[in-house]
Scaffold this active site. Structure first.
Site, PDB file in Angstrom:
ATOM      1  N   ASN A  46     -11.885  14.605 -13.725  1.00 48.45           N
ATOM      2  CA  ASN A  46     -10.108  14.864 -13.964  1.00 48.45           C
ATOM      3  C   ASN A  46     -10.088  16.134 -13.185  1.00 48.45           C
ATOM      4  OD1 ASN A  46     -11.791  15.785 -16.128  1.00 48.45           O
ATOM      5  ND2 ASN A  46      -9.893  15.825 -17.435  1.00 48.45           N
ATOM      6  N   GLU A  96      -6.884  18.633 -13.214  1.00 46.55           N
ATOM      7  CA  GLU A  96      -5.501  18.825 -14.052  1.00 46.55           C
ATOM      8  C   GLU A  96      -4.705  20.129 -13.141  1.00 46.55           C
ATOM      9  OE1 GLU A  96      -6.523  19.858 -18.198  1.00 46.55           O
ATOM     10  OE2 GLU A  96      -7.175  17.797 -18.520  1.00 46.55           O
ATOM     11  N   ASN A  97      -3.574  20.228 -13.581  1.00 50.57           N
ATOM     12  CA  ASN A  97      -2.949  21.235 -12.723  1.00 50.57           C
ATOM     13  C   ASN A  97      -1.702  21.965 -13.867  1.00 50.57           C
ATOM     14  OD1 ASN A  97       0.011  21.734 -10.894  1.00 50.57           O
ATOM     15  ND2 ASN A  97      -1.648  21.312  -9.466  1.00 50.57           N
ATOM     16  N   ALA A  98      -1.348  23.284 -13.299  1.00 46.35           N
ATOM     17  CA  ALA A  98      -0.364  23.880 -14.205  1.00 46.35           C
ATOM     18  C   ALA A  98       0.865  23.166 -14.401  1.00 46.35           C
ATOM     19  CB  ALA A  98      -0.268  25.287 -13.575  1.00 46.35           C
ATOM     20  N   TYR A 153       1.834  19.771 -15.466  1.00 45.65           N
ATOM     21  CA  TYR A 153       0.534  18.843 -16.254  1.00 45.65           C
ATOM     22  C   TYR A 153       0.807  17.766 -15.614  1.00 45.65           C
ATOM     23  CZ  TYR A 153       0.194  22.454 -19.869  1.00 45.65           C
ATOM     24  OH  TYR A 153      -0.101  23.525 -20.616  1.00 45.65           O
ATOM     25  N   GLU A 180     -11.393   8.606 -13.259  1.00 46.79           N
ATOM     26  CA  GLU A 180     -11.594   7.211 -12.645  1.00 46.79           C
ATOM     27  C   GLU A 180     -10.832   6.921 -11.194  1.00 46.79           C
ATOM     28  OE1 GLU A 180     -10.623   8.137 -15.675  1.00 46.79           O
ATOM     29  OE2 GLU A 180     -10.986   6.676 -17.288  1.00 46.79           O
ATOM     30  N   CYS A 232      -7.366   5.417 -19.328  1.00 45.41           N
ATOM     31  CA  CYS A 232      -6.237   5.074 -19.674  1.00 45.41           C
ATOM     32  C   CYS A 232      -5.486   3.892 -18.947  1.00 45.41           C
ATOM     33  CB  CYS A 232      -5.221   6.392 -19.022  1.00 45.41           C
ATOM     34  SG  CYS A 232      -4.892   6.436 -17.360  1.00 45.41           S
TER      35      CYS A 232
HETATM   36  N1  THU Z   1      -8.064  11.551 -18.654  1.00 54.14           N
HETATM   37  C1  THU Z   1      -9.271  11.033 -17.585  1.00 54.14           C
HETATM   38  O1  THU Z   1      -9.651  11.867 -16.814  1.00 54.14           O
HETATM   39  N2  THU Z   1      -9.271   9.575 -18.057  1.00 54.14           N
HETATM   40  C2  THU Z   1      -8.934   8.717 -18.666  1.00 54.14           C
HETATM   41  O2  THU Z   1      -8.822   7.421 -18.600  1.00 54.14           O
HETATM   42  C3  THU Z   1      -8.103   9.465 -19.914  1.00 54.14           C
HETATM   43  C4  THU Z   1      -7.618  10.886 -19.661  1.00 54.14           C
HETATM   44  C5  THU Z   1      -8.098  12.831 -18.358  1.00 54.14           C
HETATM   45  C6  THU Z   1      -6.865  13.238 -18.008  1.00 54.14           C
HETATM   46  C7  THU Z   1      -6.534  14.736 -18.493  1.00 54.14           C
HETATM   47  O3  THU Z   1      -7.016  15.571 -17.633  1.00 54.14           O
HETATM   48  C8  THU Z   1      -7.587  14.720 -19.702  1.00 54.14           C
HETATM   49  O4  THU Z   1      -8.297  13.620 -19.712  1.00 54.14           O
HETATM   50  C9  THU Z   1      -6.686  14.644 -21.125  1.00 54.14           C
HETATM   51  O5  THU Z   1      -5.632  13.419 -21.139  1.00 54.14           O
END
Ligand code: THU
Length: 134
Positions: free
Chosen positions: A47, A49-51, A53, A60, A89
């Site tokens: 994953n 992330e970014n400032a 959000y 995945e 998710c």
């Molecule tokens: N996240 C994933 O990388 N995969 C998922 O299927 C569920 C959530 C990440 C997104 C975010 O960076 C962090 O988990 C919290 O939601």
């Protein structure tokens, strides 16, 4: 599906290793994924992330987009490692389903314990599929 226990364990190990590269400074929920293509190659993702959000990307989808951009179109299995073995998710389920409802989905926790071992079809029943557009 993975063919052997050894192949499954290797995929899990790659997801756990990839997880170390997660860029999860806002949620602190690091996720690593390892996607096995029919070609035999494994593509990892984390994953990012970014400032801002909502612009964050799941592990995945990072793995899937890396693989598809390298020419892959068919996949056997994906291992996903997170702190507690959380389930993919909804968005990632949909993106996985594009490439096959049979893809095996394995989630593991921080220690590699298997939490879930299932298929995309079971995670996303009645999926909206490419064939729905024909
Ligand atoms: N996240 C994933 O990388 N995969 C998922 O299927 C569920 C959530 C990440 C997104 C975010 O960076 C962090 O988990 C919290 O939601």
């Amino acid at each position: 599906m993975v063919r052997t226990m050894q192949q499954r364990n290797e995929l899990i190990a790659l997801a756990l290793t990839a997880r170390k590269n997660a860029y999860a400074k806002y949620s602190n929920y690091a996720v690593g994924a390892a996607l096995l293509a029919d070609s035999g190659k494994v593509y990892t993702g984390v994953n990012v992330e970014n400032a801002s959000y909502p612009l964050s990307m799941c592990a995945e989808r990072t793995a899937i987009f890396k693989a598809v951009s390298e020419g892959e179109r068919a996949f056997q299995a994906i291992a996903i490692a997170s702190d507690n073995g959380g389930s993919p998710c909804g968005g990632c389920r949909q993106v996985l389903s594009e490439f096959g409802l049979d893809i095996q989905v394995i989630t593991v926790d921080r220690d590699g314990r298997i939490i879930l071992d299932t298929r995309v079809e079971d995670l996303l029943p009645s999926a909206f599929k490419p064939s729905d557009l024909q």
